[in-house]
Design a protein around this motif. Structure first.
Motif, PDB file in Angstrom:
ATOM      1  N   GLY A 156     -31.653  11.114  10.358  1.00  0.00           N
ATOM      2  CA  GLY A 156     -31.028   9.852   9.975  1.00  0.00           C
ATOM      3  C   GLY A 156     -29.923  10.031   8.967  1.00  0.00           C
ATOM      4  N   VAL A 157     -29.867  11.199   8.333  1.00  0.00           N
ATOM      5  CA  VAL A 157     -28.803  11.504   7.367  1.00  0.00           C
ATOM      6  C   VAL A 157     -28.218  12.877   7.719  1.00  0.00           C
ATOM      7  CG1 VAL A 157     -29.470  10.069   5.423  1.00  0.00           C
ATOM      8  CG2 VAL A 157     -30.674  12.203   5.792  1.00  0.00           C
ATOM      9  N   PRO A 158     -27.506  12.993   8.841  1.00  0.00           N
ATOM     10  CA  PRO A 158     -27.054  14.298   9.322  1.00  0.00           C
ATOM     11  C   PRO A 158     -26.105  15.023   8.389  1.00  0.00           C
ATOM     12  CG  PRO A 158     -25.942  12.538  10.514  1.00  0.00           C
ATOM     13  CD  PRO A 158     -27.033  11.901   9.705  1.00  0.00           C
ATOM     14  N   LEU A 159     -25.415  14.257   7.538  1.00  0.00           N
ATOM     15  CA  LEU A 159     -24.575  14.912   6.538  1.00  0.00           C
ATOM     16  C   LEU A 159     -25.401  15.349   5.340  1.00  0.00           C
ATOM     17  CD1 LEU A 159     -21.399  12.650   6.562  1.00  0.00           C
ATOM     18  CD2 LEU A 159     -21.536  15.029   7.263  1.00  0.00           C
ATOM     19  N   GLY A 160     -26.653  14.851   5.273  1.00  0.00           N
ATOM     20  CA  GLY A 160     -27.489  15.146   4.125  1.00  0.00           C
ATOM     21  C   GLY A 160     -26.955  14.416   2.927  1.00  0.00           C
ATOM     22  N   GLU A 161     -25.699  14.588   2.667  1.00  0.00           N
ATOM     23  CA  GLU A 161     -25.002  13.894   1.619  1.00  0.00           C
ATOM     24  C   GLU A 161     -23.793  13.263   2.293  1.00  0.00           C
ATOM     25  OE1 GLU A 161     -26.190  14.953  -1.574  1.00  0.00           O
ATOM     26  OE2 GLU A 161     -26.944  16.909  -1.159  1.00  0.00           O
ATOM     27  N   CYS A 162     -23.814  11.977   2.424  1.00  0.00           N
ATOM     28  CA  CYS A 162     -22.833  11.306   3.270  1.00  0.00           C
ATOM     29  C   CYS A 162     -21.585  10.976   2.485  1.00  0.00           C
ATOM     30  CB  CYS A 162     -23.440  10.046   3.858  1.00  0.00           C
ATOM     31  SG  CYS A 162     -24.924  10.409   4.794  1.00  0.00           S
ATOM     32  N   ILE A 163     -20.439  11.439   2.944  1.00  0.00           N
ATOM     33  CA  ILE A 163     -19.225  11.342   2.155  1.00  0.00           C
ATOM     34  C   ILE A 163     -18.021  10.962   2.981  1.00  0.00           C
ATOM     35  CG2 ILE A 163     -19.986  13.028   0.454  1.00  0.00           C
ATOM     36  CD1 ILE A 163     -17.522  14.159   2.925  1.00  0.00           C
ATOM     37  N   ALA A 164     -16.974  10.669   2.276  1.00  0.00           N
ATOM     38  CA  ALA A 164     -15.681  10.442   2.904  1.00  0.00           C
ATOM     39  C   ALA A 164     -14.616  10.856   1.923  1.00  0.00           C
ATOM     40  CB  ALA A 164     -15.535   8.975   3.269  1.00  0.00           C
ATOM     41  N   PRO A 165     -13.382  10.878   2.307  1.00  0.00           N
ATOM     42  CA  PRO A 165     -12.321  11.297   1.408  1.00  0.00           C
ATOM     43  C   PRO A 165     -12.310  10.521   0.106  1.00  0.00           C
ATOM     44  CG  PRO A 165     -11.487  11.126   3.639  1.00  0.00           C
ATOM     45  CD  PRO A 165     -12.886  10.596   3.662  1.00  0.00           C
ATOM     46  N   ASN A 166     -11.821  11.186  -0.934  1.00  0.00           N
ATOM     47  CA  ASN A 166     -11.700  10.617  -2.270  1.00  0.00           C
ATOM     48  C   ASN A 166     -13.032  10.204  -2.869  1.00  0.00           C
ATOM     49  OD1 ASN A 166      -9.045  11.062  -2.530  1.00  0.00           O
ATOM     50  ND2 ASN A 166      -8.412   8.921  -2.569  1.00  0.00           N
ATOM     51  N   ALA A 198       0.819  -1.213   0.000  1.00  0.00           N
ATOM     52  CA  ALA A 198       0.000   0.000   0.000  1.00  0.00           C
ATOM     53  C   ALA A 198       0.848   1.258   0.000  1.00  0.00           C
ATOM     54  CB  ALA A 198      -0.921   0.002   1.219  1.00  0.00           C
ATOM     55  N   VAL A 199       1.995   1.215   0.670  1.00  0.00           N
ATOM     56  CA  VAL A 199       2.804   2.418   0.824  1.00  0.00           C
ATOM     57  C   VAL A 199       3.186   3.052  -0.513  1.00  0.00           C
ATOM     58  CG1 VAL A 199       5.075   3.236   1.561  1.00  0.00           C
ATOM     59  CG2 VAL A 199       3.651   1.915   3.126  1.00  0.00           C
ATOM     60  N   PRO A 200       3.665   2.269  -1.529  1.00  0.00           N
ATOM     61  CA  PRO A 200       4.008   2.919  -2.798  1.00  0.00           C
ATOM     62  C   PRO A 200       2.842   3.669  -3.417  1.00  0.00           C
ATOM     63  CG  PRO A 200       4.926   0.709  -2.696  1.00  0.00           C
ATOM     64  CD  PRO A 200       4.016   0.838  -1.538  1.00  0.00           C
ATOM     65  N   SER A 201       1.645   3.061  -3.409  1.00  0.00           N
ATOM     66  CA  SER A 201       0.508   3.741  -4.016  1.00  0.00           C
ATOM     67  C   SER A 201       0.130   4.989  -3.235  1.00  0.00           C
ATOM     68  CB  SER A 201      -0.696   2.795  -4.109  1.00  0.00           C
ATOM     69  OG  SER A 201      -1.067   2.328  -2.846  1.00  0.00           O
ATOM     70  N   LEU A 202       0.271   4.932  -1.914  1.00  0.00           N
ATOM     71  CA  LEU A 202      -0.007   6.115  -1.109  1.00  0.00           C
ATOM     72  C   LEU A 202       0.999   7.231  -1.404  1.00  0.00           C
ATOM     73  CD1 LEU A 202      -0.811   4.404   2.308  1.00  0.00           C
ATOM     74  CD2 LEU A 202      -2.401   5.768   0.950  1.00  0.00           C
ATOM     75  N   ILE A 245     -18.029   5.027  -4.934  1.00  0.00           N
ATOM     76  CA  ILE A 245     -17.883   4.413  -3.618  1.00  0.00           C
ATOM     77  C   ILE A 245     -16.826   3.331  -3.767  1.00  0.00           C
ATOM     78  CG2 ILE A 245     -19.001   3.115  -1.778  1.00  0.00           C
ATOM     79  CD1 ILE A 245     -21.621   4.353  -2.656  1.00  0.00           C
ATOM     80  N   ARG A 246     -15.695   3.510  -3.142  1.00  0.00           N
ATOM     81  CA  ARG A 246     -14.558   2.660  -3.445  1.00  0.00           C
ATOM     82  C   ARG A 246     -14.787   1.199  -3.073  1.00  0.00           C
ATOM     83  NH1 ARG A 246     -12.105   2.520  -7.393  1.00  0.00           N
ATOM     84  NH2 ARG A 246     -13.348   0.643  -7.290  1.00  0.00           N
ATOM     85  N   ALA A 247     -15.520   0.933  -2.009  1.00  0.00           N
ATOM     86  CA  ALA A 247     -15.653  -0.449  -1.548  1.00  0.00           C
ATOM     87  C   ALA A 247     -16.698  -1.242  -2.317  1.00  0.00           C
ATOM     88  CB  ALA A 247     -15.993  -0.483  -0.055  1.00  0.00           C
ATOM     89  N   LEU A 248     -17.304  -0.642  -3.343  1.00  0.00           N
ATOM     90  CA  LEU A 248     -18.301  -1.349  -4.155  1.00  0.00           C
ATOM     91  C   LEU A 248     -17.770  -1.569  -5.559  1.00  0.00           C
ATOM     92  CD1 LEU A 248     -21.667   0.384  -3.194  1.00  0.00           C
ATOM     93  CD2 LEU A 248     -20.572  -1.591  -2.139  1.00  0.00           C
ATOM     94  N   PHE A 249     -18.291  -2.609  -6.197  1.00  0.00           N
ATOM     95  CA  PHE A 249     -17.930  -2.906  -7.588  1.00  0.00           C
ATOM     96  C   PHE A 249     -18.954  -2.292  -8.541  1.00  0.00           C
ATOM     97  CE2 PHE A 249     -16.077  -6.613  -5.333  1.00  0.00           C
ATOM     98  CZ  PHE A 249     -14.774  -6.553  -5.801  1.00  0.00           C
ATOM     99  N   ASP A 250     -18.510  -1.519  -9.508  1.00  0.00           N
ATOM    100  CA  ASP A 250     -19.312  -1.111 -10.670  1.00  0.00           C
ATOM    101  C   ASP A 250     -20.683  -0.534 -10.317  1.00  0.00           C
ATOM    102  OD1 ASP A 250     -17.238  -2.154 -12.273  1.00  0.00           O
ATOM    103  OD2 ASP A 250     -18.129  -4.150 -12.173  1.00  0.00           O
ATOM    104  N   HIS A 251     -20.792   0.175  -9.209  1.00  0.00           N
ATOM    105  CA  HIS A 251     -22.124   0.662  -8.830  1.00  0.00           C
ATOM    106  C   HIS A 251     -22.594   1.817  -9.707  1.00  0.00           C
ATOM    107  CE1 HIS A 251     -20.934   4.504  -6.963  1.00  0.00           C
ATOM    108  NE2 HIS A 251     -19.836   3.876  -6.589  1.00  0.00           N
ATOM    109  N   ASN A 274     -12.582   2.840   2.041  1.00  0.00           N
ATOM    110  CA  ASN A 274     -13.445   3.988   1.778  1.00  0.00           C
ATOM    111  C   ASN A 274     -12.772   5.302   2.137  1.00  0.00           C
ATOM    112  OD1 ASN A 274     -15.629   2.622   0.716  1.00  0.00           O
ATOM    113  ND2 ASN A 274     -16.634   2.344   2.682  1.00  0.00           N
ATOM    114  N   THR A 275     -11.725   5.244   2.932  1.00  0.00           N
ATOM    115  CA  THR A 275     -10.968   6.445   3.264  1.00  0.00           C
ATOM    116  C   THR A 275      -9.537   6.382   2.745  1.00  0.00           C
ATOM    117  OG1 THR A 275     -10.553   5.473   5.454  1.00  0.00           O
ATOM    118  CG2 THR A 275     -12.333   7.066   5.276  1.00  0.00           C
ATOM    119  N   MET A 276      -8.956   5.185   2.706  1.00  0.00           N
ATOM    120  CA  MET A 276      -7.605   4.998   2.168  1.00  0.00           C
ATOM    121  C   MET A 276      -7.744   4.236   0.853  1.00  0.00           C
ATOM    122  SD  MET A 276      -5.692   6.471   4.422  1.00  0.00           S
ATOM    123  CE  MET A 276      -4.041   5.840   4.162  1.00  0.00           C
ATOM    124  N   THR A 277      -8.216   4.934  -0.179  1.00  0.00           N
ATOM    125  CA  THR A 277      -8.590   4.268  -1.424  1.00  0.00           C
ATOM    126  C   THR A 277      -7.459   3.518  -2.125  1.00  0.00           C
ATOM    127  OG1 THR A 277      -8.309   6.357  -2.611  1.00  0.00           O
ATOM    128  CG2 THR A 277     -10.520   5.816  -1.847  1.00  0.00           C
TER     129      THR A 277
END
Length: 549
Positions: free
Chosen positions: A366-376, A12-16, A108-114, A216-219
C-alpha cells in the motif's frame, strides 16, 4: 473563463524562472557536479531528474534506478536532494540507528502549517504537539490491543459480510466504509460516521498526493495571490470542514461522557477520563486545547481507514487471482473454526491465513515508495505506516557521503520487497515463503509468525522514531476481516456474461495516492454455500444491537 488560467500562468512564470535561475547558479557554482560519492541517475540543470518520473507509479522508476545504481543512490528534483535506499540494512542504519538525525518531516506544499500545527501528528516536526500526541496515541493503541479492541472489529466484520452477501458488486466502497466504521466506533462510538470517514480520508490523501494538486509538484504556483489561487481556496475549505467535523464529534462525545452514556471502549472516553483523573471534573478546556484533542482523535481515526482499506482490497484481489492459496486458507479455517466465524483468538492457529495477508503487503504494498514523495519535498506520513519520507535534520556523513540538512531519505518499499536474495520469485504471490523451511523469510514458531508487526520482511510500518503506531490494529483488523471473508465466500475471477471468458484487468492500477487503494476491479464474490449465507445473515442479526446500521 480562459483569461483566469492565462493570468495564473503569467503570475506563475516569474516565480518559476526565479527558481530555475537560483538552481542554475547553484549548479554552475559546483561546476555541474555535486561531488557525490553515491551513484545515481544523470542530473540536469535546474530540474535535476523529474522529466521521466511517472507521477502515477514513481516506485517503478526508483526500482529501475536501484537495479542500475545499487541499494543506495542520490538524485534531485527541482533543487530538492534525495537519497533513495532499497536495502533494509542501510535503511536501518540511517533511519533507526541514526534516528535522532533522520526523523524530520518535509513540507507538503498543498497543506497549511502541518509541520507546526496540531492537525496531523504524523506530518509534524518533532515538537511539543508531536511528542504529546504521539505519546497519548501510543498508550491508547497499546491499551486497546490488550483487549483486542473490545470486540468492535468482530462485530463490524459481521456487518461487512452481510453487505457483501447482499451487494457483492460494491465490495470496493464497502471495504473502505467497513474500515471507517471500525475507527469511528473506536474513536467516538459512532459507526454512522464510517462512510464520511472513508471519504474524508480519501480526499485528504488526494490533496497530499503527487497525482493530486499541481502545487505538490510545481510549488511556485502555491504563492499565487489568494484571489487567483484555487489550490489555497480548496485546501482552506477542505481543512476547515474536516476540523469542524472532528471538533463537533469530539464535543458530542464530551457531552455523552458527562451524561454517563459514552462507552468505555472508545478513545474519547479514555481521553476524558484522563482529564477527570487530572482534576478537571467538568472537562472545561480552552478552544486551543479542544482543537488539539479533537485533531489528535480525528487524525488517529482517519489514518486507521486509509492504512487498512487498500491492503484489504489487495487481499481480495490476491485471493481471486490465486485460487490454490484461497483453498488452502479456507481448509485451514474450516479445520480450526468449523461453522463459526474466526476471531482474534484464532490468530495462533491460522498461519496460512496470516501468510496470505503478509504476502499481500509484500506483493502489492500500500506504500510502494515506502516514503512517498514528490519534487521539492512533497511527502506524506501517517505515523501509522511507512508512507512518509524522513528528512535529515542536521548535516551528517554516511559511507563517505556528505548528507546535508534537508535531504530526504526514501526507503523504497517496492524495491526492498523485490530483492531476489531475500524474496525469491518476487513478482509472484508466494505465501509459502513464510510457511516453509528453506525460504529466507521463514520463521518459527508458526503460532507467532508470520504477522504484520514483527519478524523478517516487515518494514511496511516504517522505521525508527517514526514507526507506525497502529501496527496492532492493522494486524487484528486485517486478520479478522480477511479470515471472515474467506470463511463466508469464494472469490473468483469475473467472467464476461456473453463470452464466458475471464475479464482481465491491471493488477497494479491504483488511485496513485500516497497510501494506495487498487482501482475497482472485477471480482465474483459468492457465498460458499446456502447454509453459509444463512449463517452470515444470522450473525448479522445477532450483532444488530451493537451495530449502528
Amino acid at each position: 473563463m480562459e483569461s483566469i488560467p492565462l493570468l495564473i500562468l503569467y503570475l506563475a512564470v516569474p516565480s518559476l524562472l526565479i527558481s530555475a535561475f537560483r538552481q542554475l547558479l547553484s549548479w554552475r557554482k559546483n561546476g555541474g557536479r555535486s561531488g557525490k560519492v553515491f551513484p545515481g541517475p544523470q542530473q540536469f540543470p535546474v530540474i535535476g531528474r523529474v522529466h521521466d518520473l511517472d507521477r502515477f507509479c514513481m516506485w517503478k522508476k526508483f526500482k529501475e534506478w536501484a537495479d542500475i545504481h545499487g541499494p543506495i543512490y542520490r538524485t534531485s528534483m527541482l533543487g530538492q536532494q534525495f537519497i533513495i535506499v532499497s536495502d533494509e540494512k542501510i535503511a536501518e542504519e540511517l533511519l533507526v540507528k541514526r534516528g535522532n538525525k533522520y526523523s524530520g518531516r518535509p513540507q507538503i506544499r498543498a497543506l497549511f502549517d502541518h509541520k507546526t500545527g496540531p492537525g496531523y501528528v504524523a506530518l509534524m516536526d518533532r515538537q511539543d504537539y508531536w511528542k504529546e500526541q504521539r505519546k497519548w496515541v501510543h498508550a491508547a493503541m497499546a491499551d486497546f490491543h490488550r483487549h483486542h479492541f473490545y470486540g468492535v472489529i468482530e462485530s463490524e466484520v459481521r456487518r461487512f459480510l452481510a453487505v457483501l452477501l447482499i451487494d457483492p458488486a460494491n465490495f470496493h466502497s464497502y471495504t473502505r466504509e467497513h474500515c471507517g466504521r471500525i475507527m469511528s466506533r473506536l474513536a467516538w462510538d459512532d459507526a454512522t460516521q464510517g462512510k464520511e470517514n472513508g471519504e474524508s480520508a480519501d480526499c485528504t490523501l488526494g490533496c497530499m498526493s503527487v497525482s493530486g494538486p499541481i502545487v505538490n509538484t510545481m510549488t511556485p504556483l502555491w504563492h499565487i495571490p489568494w484571489a487567483l489561487n484555487p489550490w489555497k481556496k480548496f485546501e482552506r475549505a477542505r481543512e476547515d470542514t474536516q476540523r469542524a467535523w472532528w471538533l463537533n464529534t469530539f464535543q458530542i462525545a464530551k457531552q455523552r461522557y458527562l451524561q454517563g452514556n459514552l462507552p468505555k471502549n472508545t478513545w474519547s472516553y479514555r481521553y476524558f477520563a484522563g482529564l477527570e483523573k487530572g482534576g478537571n471534573a467538568t472537562l472545561q478546556q480552552t478552544a486551543k486545547d479542544e482543537e488539539f484533542a479533537s485533531c489528535m482523535l480525528g487524525f488517529q481515526n482517519l489514518v486507521g481507514v486509509i492504512t487498512i482499506a487498500g491492503p484489504m482490497e489487495f487481499f481480495l484481489m490476491a485471493m481471486s487471482l490465486n485460487p490454490e492459496w484461497q483453498k488452502k486458507a479456507q481448509e485451514e479455517i474450516d479445520r480450526v473454526c468449523g461453522d463459526r466465524l474466526p476471531t482474534t483468538a484464532d490468530i495462533p492457529d491460522l498461519p496460512t491465513v496470516r501468510a496470505c495477508l503478509k504476502e499481500t503487503l509484500r506483493w502489492r504494498s500500500g506504500v510502494p515508495l515506502g516514503e512517498c514523495i514528490a519534487p521539492n519535498g512533497y511527502c506524506f506520513n501517517t505515523d501509522f505506516s511507512s508512507g512518509v519520507p524522513h528528512q535529515c535534520e542536521v548535516d551528517d556523513e554516511f559511507r563517505g557521503e556528505i548528507i546535508k540538512k534537508g535531504t530526504i531519505i526514501l526507503a523504497c518499499e517496492w524495491a526492498i520487497n523485490r530483492v531476489p536474495e531475500k524474496y525469491p520469485d518476487p513478482e509472484n504471490f508466494r505465501p509459502e515463503r513464510y510457511l516453509e523451511k528453506g525460504w529466507p523469510t521463514y520463521q518459527e514458531p508458526l503460532s507467532r509468525y508470520p504477522n504484520m508487526r514483527e519478524g523478517v520482511g516487515m518494514h511496511t510500518f516504517g522505521w525508527g522514531r517514526r514507526t507506525c503506531l497502529g501496527q496492532h490494529i492493522v494486524d487484528d483488523e486485517m486478520f479478522v476481516s480477511g479470515a471472515g471473508v474467506l470463511w463466508g465466500f469464494n472469490l473468483n475471477r469475473k467472467r464476461c456474461p456473453k463470452t464466458g471468458e475471464v475479464i482481465e484487468f491491471d493488477t497494479e492500477a491504483t488511485n496513485a495516492h500516497v497510501i494506495l487503494e487498487p482501482l475497482p476491479f472485477p471480482c465474483d464474490i459468492r457465498p460458499r454455500s446456502p447454509e453459509r449465507a444463512a449463517q452470515i445473515l444470522k450473525y448479522y442479526q445477532d450483532a444488530r444491537e451493537d451495530l449502528q446500521v
